[in-house]
Design a protein around this motif. Structure first.
Motif, PDB file in Angstrom:
ATOM      1  N   VAL A   1       0.861  -1.184   0.000  1.00  0.00           N
ATOM      2  CA  VAL A   1       0.000   0.000   0.000  1.00  0.00           C
ATOM      3  C   VAL A   1       0.896   1.233   0.000  1.00  0.00           C
ATOM      4  O   VAL A   1       1.718   1.421   0.896  1.00  0.00           O
ATOM      5  N   ASP A   2       0.730   2.032  -1.036  1.00  0.00           N
ATOM      6  CA  ASP A   2       1.546   3.235  -1.261  1.00  0.00           C
ATOM      7  C   ASP A   2       0.647   4.410  -0.903  1.00  0.00           C
ATOM      8  O   ASP A   2      -0.317   4.700  -1.606  1.00  0.00           O
ATOM      9  N   TYR A   3       0.894   5.026   0.231  1.00  0.00           N
ATOM     10  CA  TYR A   3      -0.008   6.101   0.686  1.00  0.00           C
ATOM     11  C   TYR A   3       0.792   7.149   1.448  1.00  0.00           C
ATOM     12  O   TYR A   3       1.923   6.909   1.862  1.00  0.00           O
TER      13      TYR A   3
ATOM     14  N   GLY B   1      11.127   6.039  -1.906  1.00  0.00           N
ATOM     15  CA  GLY B   1      10.657   7.167  -2.702  1.00  0.00           C
ATOM     16  C   GLY B   1      11.200   7.143  -4.114  1.00  0.00           C
ATOM     17  O   GLY B   1      11.865   6.194  -4.550  1.00  0.00           O
ATOM     18  N   GLU B   2      10.943   8.225  -4.834  1.00  0.00           N
ATOM     19  CA  GLU B   2      11.354   8.287  -6.242  1.00  0.00           C
ATOM     20  C   GLU B   2      12.854   8.073  -6.403  1.00  0.00           C
ATOM     21  O   GLU B   2      13.309   7.439  -7.348  1.00  0.00           O
ATOM     22  N   SER B   3      13.636   8.582  -5.450  1.00  0.00           N
ATOM     23  CA  SER B   3      15.099   8.473  -5.586  1.00  0.00           C
ATOM     24  C   SER B   3      15.557   7.008  -5.597  1.00  0.00           C
ATOM     25  O   SER B   3      16.530   6.662  -6.257  1.00  0.00           O
TER      26      SER B   3
ATOM     27  N   SER C   1       2.855   9.488   0.826  1.00  0.00           N
ATOM     28  CA  SER C   1       3.664   9.809  -0.356  1.00  0.00           C
ATOM     29  C   SER C   1       3.725  11.292  -0.750  1.00  0.00           C
ATOM     30  O   SER C   1       3.444  11.637  -1.894  1.00  0.00           O
ATOM     31  N   PRO C   2       4.093  12.182   0.173  1.00  0.00           N
ATOM     32  CA  PRO C   2       4.190  13.599  -0.195  1.00  0.00           C
ATOM     33  C   PRO C   2       5.516  13.875  -0.889  1.00  0.00           C
ATOM     34  O   PRO C   2       6.413  13.032  -0.897  1.00  0.00           O
ATOM     35  N   ASN C   3       5.614  15.050  -1.458  1.00  0.00           N
ATOM     36  CA  ASN C   3       6.915  15.479  -1.946  1.00  0.00           C
ATOM     37  C   ASN C   3       7.672  16.050  -0.756  1.00  0.00           C
ATOM     38  O   ASN C   3       7.094  16.714   0.108  1.00  0.00           O
TER      39      ASN C   3
ATOM     40  N   VAL D   1      -1.739  -1.169  -4.075  1.00  0.00           N
ATOM     41  CA  VAL D   1      -2.749  -0.127  -3.883  1.00  0.00           C
ATOM     42  C   VAL D   1      -2.015   1.204  -3.798  1.00  0.00           C
ATOM     43  O   VAL D   1      -1.068   1.341  -3.023  1.00  0.00           O
ATOM     44  N   ILE D   2      -2.417   2.171  -4.612  1.00  0.00           N
ATOM     45  CA  ILE D   2      -1.806   3.500  -4.531  1.00  0.00           C
ATOM     46  C   ILE D   2      -2.896   4.523  -4.233  1.00  0.00           C
ATOM     47  O   ILE D   2      -3.933   4.546  -4.906  1.00  0.00           O
ATOM     48  N   VAL D   3      -2.673   5.318  -3.195  1.00  0.00           N
ATOM     49  CA  VAL D   3      -3.705   6.254  -2.737  1.00  0.00           C
ATOM     50  C   VAL D   3      -3.276   7.689  -3.057  1.00  0.00           C
ATOM     51  O   VAL D   3      -2.323   8.193  -2.464  1.00  0.00           O
ATOM     52  N   THR D   4      -3.944   8.315  -4.007  1.00  0.00           N
ATOM     53  CA  THR D   4      -3.636   9.726  -4.319  1.00  0.00           C
ATOM     54  C   THR D   4      -4.922  10.455  -4.707  1.00  0.00           C
ATOM     55  O   THR D   4      -5.971   9.831  -4.888  1.00  0.00           O
ATOM     56  N   ASP D   5      -4.808  11.759  -4.913  1.00  0.00           N
ATOM     57  CA  ASP D   5      -5.993  12.505  -5.332  1.00  0.00           C
ATOM     58  C   ASP D   5      -6.376  12.160  -6.774  1.00  0.00           C
ATOM     59  O   ASP D   5      -5.603  11.559  -7.519  1.00  0.00           O
TER      60      ASP D   5
ATOM     61  N   ARG E   1      -6.695  13.832  -9.392  1.00  0.00           N
ATOM     62  CA  ARG E   1      -6.066  14.467 -10.551  1.00  0.00           C
ATOM     63  C   ARG E   1      -5.057  13.531 -11.218  1.00  0.00           C
ATOM     64  O   ARG E   1      -4.627  13.759 -12.340  1.00  0.00           O
ATOM     65  N   GLN E   2      -4.679  12.469 -10.515  1.00  0.00           N
ATOM     66  CA  GLN E   2      -3.708  11.545 -11.096  1.00  0.00           C
ATOM     67  C   GLN E   2      -4.362  10.332 -11.760  1.00  0.00           C
ATOM     68  O   GLN E   2      -3.703   9.346 -12.058  1.00  0.00           O
ATOM     69  N   LYS E   3      -5.665  10.435 -11.969  1.00  0.00           N
ATOM     70  CA  LYS E   3      -6.425   9.315 -12.515  1.00  0.00           C
ATOM     71  C   LYS E   3      -5.825   8.796 -13.835  1.00  0.00           C
ATOM     72  O   LYS E   3      -5.584   7.604 -13.989  1.00  0.00           O
TER      73      LYS E   3
ATOM     74  N   ASN F   1       5.904   4.424   1.877  1.00  0.00           N
ATOM     75  CA  ASN F   1       5.732   5.855   1.650  1.00  0.00           C
ATOM     76  C   ASN F   1       6.590   6.256   0.449  1.00  0.00           C
ATOM     77  O   ASN F   1       7.802   6.399   0.569  1.00  0.00           O
ATOM     78  N   HIS F   2       5.923   6.422  -0.683  1.00  0.00           N
ATOM     79  CA  HIS F   2       6.638   6.689  -1.932  1.00  0.00           C
ATOM     80  C   HIS F   2       6.861   8.200  -2.051  1.00  0.00           C
ATOM     81  O   HIS F   2       6.232   8.892  -2.856  1.00  0.00           O
ATOM     82  N   ILE F   3       7.771   8.699  -1.234  1.00  0.00           N
ATOM     83  CA  ILE F   3       7.973  10.153  -1.197  1.00  0.00           C
ATOM     84  C   ILE F   3       8.595  10.681  -2.496  1.00  0.00           C
ATOM     85  O   ILE F   3       9.347   9.980  -3.166  1.00  0.00           O
ATOM     86  N   GLY F   4       8.241  11.906  -2.801  1.00  0.00           N
ATOM     87  CA  GLY F   4       8.838  12.568  -3.973  1.00  0.00           C
ATOM     88  C   GLY F   4      10.118  13.247  -3.525  1.00  0.00           C
ATOM     89  O   GLY F   4      10.102  14.386  -3.080  1.00  0.00           O
ATOM     90  N   ASP F   5      11.223  12.503  -3.598  1.00  0.00           N
ATOM     91  CA  ASP F   5      12.464  12.992  -2.989  1.00  0.00           C
ATOM     92  C   ASP F   5      13.566  13.157  -4.032  1.00  0.00           C
ATOM     93  O   ASP F   5      14.747  13.011  -3.754  1.00  0.00           O
TER      94      ASP F   5
ATOM     95  N   HIS G   1      -2.881   9.253 -15.129  1.00  0.00           N
ATOM     96  CA  HIS G   1      -1.532   8.700 -14.946  1.00  0.00           C
ATOM     97  C   HIS G   1      -1.608   7.236 -14.530  1.00  0.00           C
ATOM     98  O   HIS G   1      -0.929   6.377 -15.097  1.00  0.00           O
ATOM     99  N   PHE G   2      -2.438   6.948 -13.533  1.00  0.00           N
ATOM    100  CA  PHE G   2      -2.462   5.569 -13.028  1.00  0.00           C
ATOM    101  C   PHE G   2      -3.196   4.614 -13.959  1.00  0.00           C
ATOM    102  O   PHE G   2      -2.874   3.433 -14.003  1.00  0.00           O
ATOM    103  N   GLU G   3      -4.136   5.136 -14.722  1.00  0.00           N
ATOM    104  CA  GLU G   3      -4.762   4.266 -15.719  1.00  0.00           C
ATOM    105  C   GLU G   3      -3.740   3.870 -16.780  1.00  0.00           C
ATOM    106  O   GLU G   3      -3.658   2.711 -17.194  1.00  0.00           O
TER     107      GLU G   3
HETATM  108  N1  ARG Z   1       4.388  12.252  -4.566  1.00  0.00           N
HETATM  109  C1  ARG Z   1       3.169  12.170  -5.302  1.00  0.00           C
HETATM  110  C2  ARG Z   1       2.333  13.414  -5.051  1.00  0.00           C
HETATM  111  O1  ARG Z   1       2.619  14.185  -4.170  1.00  0.00           O
HETATM  112  C3  ARG Z   1       2.343  10.961  -4.930  1.00  0.00           C
HETATM  113  C4  ARG Z   1       3.029   9.640  -5.135  1.00  0.00           C
HETATM  114  C5  ARG Z   1       2.071   8.500  -5.190  1.00  0.00           C
HETATM  115  N2  ARG Z   1       2.691   7.241  -5.465  1.00  0.00           N
HETATM  116  C6  ARG Z   1       3.197   6.870  -6.643  1.00  0.00           C
HETATM  117  N3  ARG Z   1       3.759   5.678  -6.739  1.00  0.00           N
HETATM  118  N4  ARG Z   1       3.132   7.627  -7.701  1.00  0.00           N
HETATM  119  O2  ARG Z   1       1.380  13.634  -5.770  1.00  0.00           O
END
Ligand code: ARG
Length: 584
Positions: free
Chosen positions: A126-128, A264-266, A130-132, A339-343, A345-347, A166-170, A349-351
């Motif tokens: 579960v990826d949730y 995270g991304e790094s 996940s902030p930058n 499972v990836i949990v985001t807002d 607006r990323q619909k 936590n898939h941080i945007g790092d 992208h994930f599709e």
């Molecule tokens: N860091 C991204 C954001 O702030 C969310 C990452 C969600 N996970 C992923 N694997 N893309 O919008």
């Protein structure tokens, strides 16, 4: 009783057995759903579609099924069977069955050990959250955190192995500007006090200074050095990252969220070459205007809207790292689901990610895990617009939590002036933090919702304070009794009699079905709605049926209902990440 834990599933299997012995061909299937409460608790509707398909009379089919069902003592002992309308079969549980069920599933542990079978053997990443990084979290971030955490707890309770990631945007472009400002304008004291705040200030400052072309060039150089892995840049990046995670963790701790990993991304930056190579070798990607893209010709939109997996300057992007992430979760974690949990607006992208990964894994003979993008809408203020602070910036999550606790303390003090101050503080913390969490969880996640302090902290309605109060009130009944009165309720109790007792018992038994639909749809609000209804059924029961009475068997069964309601409330809230209070 173990095989009756999931009553709908049990009834379904009995109906299928009856269909086989009534000689219906094996294409017979039934959907078990809640019945009209006037006629029963569950309903099987399989006779109608079957009859239609085979040009039979549905009522006759239902009749032949009922005959077989009635010959099965394992069923008739527990439920009354009847036919309604054109051929619906209704089941009404006997009060003795309800009592046996509630006796067998007595506490959270017994629920859990029966629920374990539901998702045993599954491994879910579960990826949730996940902030930058290098930024404060704002109010919008709460949704991914609390929805994701509830999903983890639900899955774990039902037997899945869960990896909280936590898939941080790092990684990426902001670091150039941040480093530029960090090296020249760092306020070391501020960094120590609140790392995320200071890093965010530096990043904003860097962006502003980069209006100047010479500064912009220096920022670019910072980024190039970082991407080339220059030791000095990497060391600074490590520092910033460590501080960021520390800053994030103070809030996670308050929300009672604990990650297994921060990949995270790094983490994926050295794993992208394989993605380019495999997608190209398998004919999935192509070049377009210098970039590398994937089209999906079978899709109405993605046949023209490309999934850009490599930018024209050769750099990787969000899509590249996410493809590498899918591969890693598949190979390293052996995830059966992701499972990836985001807002929302990323619909797209994930599709596109899902479509691309499916084709890629199929070509390379890998197992495709089940993929769910759990998306959610915005949190709006009372004016219907995205909530902002007075300065116009998004409200910090930190401020939101502090304000909730402050407001809760005021309410608790008003309601209960005699409590010692440290208890008021503790209660206020639990109510404040959890009122915010619950307000979020109780909304259907795909819609936007309106944030109002009054509503979220109200002791009435579908709110955390209401449910916490319901649980505390039940506990106060137990406090007034001695252990003798609470011992052996199961053997002392007689089957339920009043309509309120029967309705409440059924509501508790329904917990299992709600768990399943909540997980199936990954929508925690279904569990919230259930808990709210459970508290309602309890309060109808409590106001119509006196609990402390002279007949010891009646008292025992009513206390048993109180106790099991508490178990269901506490377990359900716990699955939402909400602890209960002894008193309020
Ligand atoms: N860091 C991204 C954001 O702030 C969310 C990452 C969600 N996970 C992923 N694997 N893309 O919008």
């Amino acid at each position: 009783m173990q095989d009756w834990f999931d009553v709908a599933k049990k009834i379904d299997s009995l109906v299928l057995e009856a269909a086989a012995s009534a000689g219906l061909e094996n294409s017979f299937s039934s959907e078990i759903r809640p019945a009209d409460p006037r006629f029963g608790d569950l309903q099987a509707n399989g006779a109608l579609p079957y009859a239609k398909r085979n040009k039979n009379n549905p009522r006759q089919i239902a009749q032949s099924l009922v005959e077989k069902l009635e010959a099965n003592p394992n069923l008739t002992e527990h439920a009354d069977i009847s036919i309604a309308g054109p051929g619906f079969i209704n089941f009404k549980f006997k009060p003795s069955f309800q009592l046996a069920w509630l006796s067998a599933f007595r506490d959270r542990e017994s629920f859990k050990s029966a629920a374990k079978a539901l998702h045993a053997g599954e491994k879910v990443v579960v990826d949730y959250g996940s902030p930058n990084t290098a930024k404060q979290m704002h109010v919008g971030h709460i949704r991914s955190i609390v929805i994701g955490e509830a999903i983890c707890r639900l899955l774990e309770f039902c037997g899945a192995e869960v990896v909280r990631d936590n898939h941080i945007g790092d990684w990426g472009t902001p670091y150039g500007k941040l480093f530029y400002a960090y090296k020249r304008h760092l306020d070391a004291k501020a960094l120590e006090r609140d790392p995320l705040e200071e890093l965010e200030r530096l990043y904003k400052l860097g962006s502003k200074l980069a209006d100047d072309a010479a500064v912009l060039e220096e920022c670019r150089q910072e980024l190039v050095d970082l991407q080339a892995g220059k030791p000095e840049s990497m060391a600074l990046w490590e520092t910033v990252n460590k501080l960021s995670i520390q800053g994030l963790e103070t809030i996670y701790k308050e929300l009672d969220v604990h990650y297994d990993c921060y990949l995270g991304e790094s983490f994926y930056r050295d794993k992208v070459e394989q993605v380019y190579q495999e997608l190209k070798d398998n004919g999935l990607s192509e070049e377009s205007k210098g970039a590398v893209v994937v089209f999906h010709p079978e899709h109405p939109r993605f046949k023209e809207q490309p999934f850009i997996i490599r930018k024209s300057d050769g750099a990787s992007n969000y899509a590249t790292t996410d493809l590498a992430t899918m591969l890693y979760r598949n190979e390293h974690f052996k995830a059966t689901s992701i499972v990836i949990v985001t807002d929302d607006r990323q619909k797209d992208h994930f599709e596109q990610l899902d479509l691309t990964t499916k084709k890629w894994f199929e070509k390379t003979r890998r197992q495709m895990p089940k993929f769910s993008h759990v998306m959610f809408g915005k949190i709006n203020g009372e004016d219907g617009k995205v909530i902002k602070s007075r300065s116009g910036d998004p409200i910090r999550l930190r401020q939101l939590i502090d304000e909730a606790v402050e407001r809760a303390a005021k309410i608790v003090r008003e309601k209960n002036a005699t409590l010692p101050e440290d208890e008021i503080k503790h209660i206020a913390e639990v109510i404040g933090v959890n009122a915010i969490k619950y307000a979020d969880l109780s909304q259907n996640r795909t819609s936007d919702y309106i944030f109002t302090w009054e509503k979220l902290l109200s002791f009435e309605g579908n709110t955390a304070p209401y449910l916490l109060y319901a649980a505390a009130r039940i506990q106060s009944i137990f406090r007034k009794l001695d252990t003798d009165q609470l011992a052996d309720l199961e053997s002392k109790a007689t089957p339920f009699e009043t309509p309120e007792e029967i309705a409440l018992a059924n509501k508790i038994i329904a917990f299992v079905g709600v768990l399943q639909s909540t997980i199936e749809q990954l929508r925690p609000h279904l569990l919230c709605t259930y808990l709210f209804e459970l508290a309602g059924a309890y309060s109808s029961f409590y106001s119509a049926n006196k609990v402390i009475v002279s007949e010891s068997d009646v008292q025992a069964r009513r206390l048993l209902l109180c106790q099991r309601t508490l178990v269901a409330l506490q377990s359900g809230l716990g699955l939402l990440g909400i602890p209960t209070l002894q008193r309020m």
